[in-house]
Design an enzyme around this catalytic site. Structure first.
Site, PDB file in Angstrom:
ATOM      1  N   SER A 136       0.827  -1.214   0.000  1.00 47.99           N
ATOM      2  CA  SER A 136       0.000   0.000   0.000  1.00 47.99           C
ATOM      3  C   SER A 136       0.861   1.265   0.000  1.00 47.99           C
ATOM      4  O   SER A 136       2.003   1.270   0.457  1.00 47.99           O
ATOM      5  CB  SER A 136      -0.894   0.022   1.240  1.00 47.99           C
ATOM      6  OG  SER A 136      -1.765  -1.092   1.244  1.00 47.99           O
TER       7      SER A 136
HETATM    8  N1  SAH Z   1      -1.247  -4.953   4.000  1.00 46.88           N
HETATM    9  C1  SAH Z   1      -0.410  -4.880   2.821  1.00 46.88           C
HETATM   10  C2  SAH Z   1      -1.201  -4.572   1.570  1.00 46.88           C
HETATM   11  C3  SAH Z   1      -1.852  -5.790   1.101  1.00 46.88           C
HETATM   12  S1  SAH Z   1      -2.665  -5.709  -0.469  1.00 46.88           S
HETATM   13  C4  SAH Z   1       0.708  -3.882   3.019  1.00 46.88           C
HETATM   14  O1  SAH Z   1       1.150  -3.752   4.142  1.00 46.88           O
HETATM   15  O2  SAH Z   1       1.181  -3.280   2.072  1.00 46.88           O
HETATM   16  C5  SAH Z   1      -4.054  -6.746  -0.045  1.00 46.88           C
HETATM   17  C6  SAH Z   1      -3.726  -8.167   0.332  1.00 46.88           C
HETATM   18  O3  SAH Z   1      -4.954  -8.774   0.708  1.00 46.88           O
HETATM   19  C7  SAH Z   1      -3.162  -9.005  -0.788  1.00 46.88           C
HETATM   20  O4  SAH Z   1      -1.953  -9.596  -0.388  1.00 46.88           O
HETATM   21  C8  SAH Z   1      -4.247 -10.072  -1.033  1.00 46.88           C
HETATM   22  O5  SAH Z   1      -3.720 -11.331  -1.410  1.00 46.88           O
HETATM   23  C9  SAH Z   1      -4.912 -10.127   0.331  1.00 46.88           C
HETATM   24  N2  SAH Z   1      -6.267 -10.669   0.344  1.00 46.88           N
HETATM   25  C10 SAH Z   1      -7.247 -10.530  -0.568  1.00 46.88           C
HETATM   26  N3  SAH Z   1      -8.372 -11.161  -0.172  1.00 46.88           N
HETATM   27  C11 SAH Z   1      -8.088 -11.724   1.038  1.00 46.88           C
HETATM   28  C12 SAH Z   1      -8.839 -12.519   1.955  1.00 46.88           C
HETATM   29  N4  SAH Z   1     -10.102 -12.883   1.718  1.00 46.88           N
HETATM   30  N5  SAH Z   1      -8.231 -12.910   3.100  1.00 46.88           N
HETATM   31  C13 SAH Z   1      -6.947 -12.569   3.362  1.00 46.88           C
HETATM   32  N6  SAH Z   1      -6.189 -11.817   2.537  1.00 46.88           N
HETATM   33  C14 SAH Z   1      -6.746 -11.400   1.385  1.00 46.88           C
END
Ligand code: SAH
Length: 221
Positions: free
Chosen positions: A67
């Protein structure tokens, strides 16, 4: 570090620029310190290390992103984290947001649906010494019932609605920050508060753009 100082200045600027939406003009000192403490270059792919301190999201593989730092700062700030708290994150990705939370609260639980990402983040967080973070592979939409209730829940992928399971796992007085599909196009970052008496209040904070929360267990029957 000079790069960190510059990034923090950019985040502060964006805080001021978006205060009309968010009601927050300044990053809280504790969140600022946490952002300064986490080595962001450790969380981005090697070939993007040079861009690690830009105020932009970056690709981390599997179609996912780390992010934008301002968004990490805002979401963390909206939780009003306190040292004794336990926080759940949904969407570990590369683990950066989890590390920021780990600097601020006692225990962090984070759930990632993509096994490779979750396992790599688990290893990375352990290598960097974040031993107050537990990583689980699974559907974060279901939360982490055995570890509930949580003082804070932070969801880093966009849901079509606030998942009931997560509301149920929020402690009285707890706060959840979650991007949810808006009534028309786009998404709204919501601050969901569970009051001491159990009433749930939801307020939109900012228009945002997150990857969607995937639903691994699709019912067919
Ligand atoms: N928190 C991260 C950003 C993650 S992007 C950071 O620190 O930069 C969003 C993430 O959510 C992705 O890795 C994706 O695989 C995950 N994701 C999507 N749907 C999900 C679900 N149902 N349960 C857990 N993770 C999920």
């Amino acid at each position: 570090m000079e790069e960190t100082a510059r990034l923090l200045r950019e985040i502060e600027e964006e805080f001021r620029a978006t205060a009309g939406y968010t009601g927050r003009r300044r990053l809280s000192p504790a969140v600022r310190e946490a952002l300064a403490a986490v080595p962001r270059e450790e969380f981005v792919p090697l070939e993007l290390a040079e861009d690690a301190y830009g105020n932009v999201p970056l690709p981390i593989g599997h179609g996912q992103t780390i992010s934008q730092p301002y968004i990490v700062a805002l979401m963390t700030d909206l939780l009003d984290p306190e040292p004794a708290q336990r926080v759940l994150e949904v969407g570990t990705g590369c683990g950066y947001q989890a590390a920021v939370l780990a600097e601020l609260v006692a225990e962090v639980y984070t759930v990632e649906v993509v096994r490779d990402l979750g396992e790599a983040s688990d290893a990375r967080l352990r290598r960097l010494g974040y031993d107050n973070v537990a990583v689980r592979i699974g559907d974060g939409g279901e939360g982490w019932p055995e570890a509930a209730p949580f003082d804070g829940i932070l969801v880093t992928a966009a849901a079509d609605a606030v998942p009931e399971a997560l509301v149920a796992q929020l402690a009285p007085g707890g706060r959840m920050v979650i991007p949810v599909d808006g009534p028309q196009a786009g998404q709204d970052l919501l601050l969901v508060t569970k009051e001491e008496e159990g009433e749930v209040v939801s307020e939109p904070v900012l228009p945002v753009a997150f990857v969607p929360l995937v639903r691994p267990r699709v019912r067919t029957g």
